[in-house]
Scaffold this motif. Structure first.
Motif, mmCIF file in Angstrom:
data_model
loop_
_atom_site.group_PDB
_atom_site.id
_atom_site.type_symbol
_atom_site.label_atom_id
_atom_site.label_comp_id
_atom_site.label_asym_id
_atom_site.label_seq_id
_atom_site.Cartn_x
_atom_site.Cartn_y
_atom_site.Cartn_z
ATOM 1 N N ASN A 1 0.858 -1.181 0.000
ATOM 2 C CA ASN A 1 0.000 0.000 0.000
ATOM 3 C C ASN A 1 0.894 1.230 0.000
ATOM 4 O OD1 ASN A 1 -2.892 -1.069 0.639
ATOM 5 N ND2 ASN A 1 -1.483 -2.254 1.904
ATOM 6 N N ILE A 2 0.645 2.132 -0.913
ATOM 7 C CA ILE A 2 1.441 3.351 -1.013
ATOM 8 C C ILE A 2 0.580 4.508 -0.535
ATOM 9 C CG2 ILE A 2 2.695 4.883 -2.568
ATOM 10 C CD1 ILE A 2 3.092 2.324 -4.361
ATOM 11 N N MET A 3 1.020 5.138 0.542
ATOM 12 C CA MET A 3 0.263 6.217 1.144
ATOM 13 C C MET A 3 0.573 7.515 0.399
ATOM 14 S SD MET A 3 -1.130 4.218 3.224
ATOM 15 C CE MET A 3 -2.185 5.354 4.104
ATOM 16 N N THR A 4 -0.487 8.186 -0.104
ATOM 17 C CA THR A 4 -0.301 9.417 -0.874
ATOM 18 C C THR A 4 -0.907 10.632 -0.190
ATOM 19 O OG1 THR A 4 -2.304 8.951 -2.156
ATOM 20 C CG2 THR A 4 -0.194 8.182 -3.074
ATOM 21 N N ASP A 5 -1.724 10.421 0.825
ATOM 22 C CA ASP A 5 -2.374 11.518 1.534
ATOM 23 C C ASP A 5 -2.187 11.355 3.039
ATOM 24 O OD1 ASP A 5 -3.596 12.772 -0.752
ATOM 25 O OD2 ASP A 5 -5.047 11.125 -0.779
ATOM 26 N N GLY A 6 -2.371 12.436 3.752
ATOM 27 C CA GLY A 6 -2.359 12.402 5.209
ATOM 28 C C GLY A 6 -0.952 12.348 5.776
ATOM 29 N N PRO A 7 -0.862 12.126 7.075
ATOM 30 C CA PRO A 7 0.427 12.194 7.755
ATOM 31 C C PRO A 7 1.413 11.109 7.339
ATOM 32 C CG PRO A 7 -1.276 11.437 9.248
ATOM 33 C CD PRO A 7 -1.961 11.865 7.991
ATOM 34 N N THR A 8 0.919 9.987 6.784
ATOM 35 C CA THR A 8 1.826 8.905 6.378
ATOM 36 C C THR A 8 2.145 8.916 4.886
ATOM 37 O OG1 THR A 8 -0.011 7.350 6.139
ATOM 38 C CG2 THR A 8 1.110 7.413 8.294
ATOM 39 N N ALA A 9 1.770 9.988 4.196
ATOM 40 C CA ALA A 9 2.120 10.087 2.770
ATOM 41 C C ALA A 9 3.627 9.920 2.637
ATOM 42 C CB ALA A 9 1.670 11.425 2.205
ATOM 43 N N GLY A 10 4.031 9.107 1.664
ATOM 44 C CA GLY A 10 5.448 8.796 1.469
ATOM 45 C C GLY A 10 5.837 7.430 1.999
ATOM 46 N N GLU A 11 4.929 6.785 2.700
ATOM 47 C CA GLU A 11 5.195 5.459 3.274
ATOM 48 C C GLU A 11 4.519 4.385 2.429
ATOM 49 O OE1 GLU A 11 4.848 4.092 7.705
ATOM 50 O OE2 GLU A 11 2.869 3.886 6.787
ATOM 51 N N SER A 12 5.176 3.236 2.318
ATOM 52 C CA SER A 12 4.523 2.060 1.751
ATOM 53 C C SER A 12 4.613 0.950 2.790
ATOM 54 C CB SER A 12 5.167 1.640 0.426
ATOM 55 O OG SER A 12 6.520 1.317 0.608
#
Length: 171
Positions: free
Chosen positions: A125-136
């Motif tokens: 899962n690739i986070m694109t929004d919110g505080p964890t954007a940039g995390e997979s």
């Protein structure tokens, strides 16, 4: 106010059905080293209930402590002499848990798990929004059903730009 004298987390403890299998799994795939192993431990009185909140007749067959130099694992194997759940809790269960491992290259890490026959749950899962954007991240299963996770954020997470608190960062 925190506990007086509190320093940092010492270890994560969990129970497995076969301690030798767990030691091999964490050694082979995550470079943990065995510091020591001991047991059995059996109490004749109510010590187990009073100190560990388990059945007073429970028997610990073995305890192993492993480290990868950033975290310690305390792994228990109990004897089958009492009625207990033989199913690991999932994230929705009270007491549900997982251990997350940071990787620099998510695709290579997932490919490795699959090549080793380790069950990967879905795709990263690739986070694109919110505080964890940039995390997979992606969850996977140990051979005994414990949930584990791979996490990667090579360029950091969005929260870092606006929070005064920096979370532990293994990068």
């Amino acid at each position: 106010m925190a506990i007086p004298g509190l320093k940092k987390t010492d270890h994560i403890g969990f129970t497995v059905p076969n301690i030798d299998e767990a030691i091999a799994f964490f050694s082979q795939h995550f470079a943990f080293e065995l510091a020591y192993k001991f047991g059995p431990f059996i109490a004749e009185d109510n010590w187990m209930a009073e100190h560990l909140n388990v059945n007073p007749r429970a028997e610990i067959k073995k305890i192993a402590v492993m480290s990868d130099s950033s975290i310690n694992l305390e792994i228990f194997e109990y004897a089958d002499n009492i009625h207990r759940s033989k199913t690991a809790p999932n994230n929705a269960d009270i007491g549900g848990h997982h251990i997350a491992f940071y990787v620099g290259d998510m695709d290579s890490a997932v490919a490795y798990l699959k090549e080793q026959g380790i069950e990967v749950l879905g795709s990263p899962n690739i986070m694109t929004d919110g505080p964890t954007a940039g995390e997979s991240w992606v969850y996977f299963m140990s051979p005994w059903g414990m949930q584990l996770e791979l996490v990667s954020s090579p360029n950091g997470k969005a929260y870092e730009r606006s929070s005064s608190l920096s979370l532990f960062d293994p990068r």
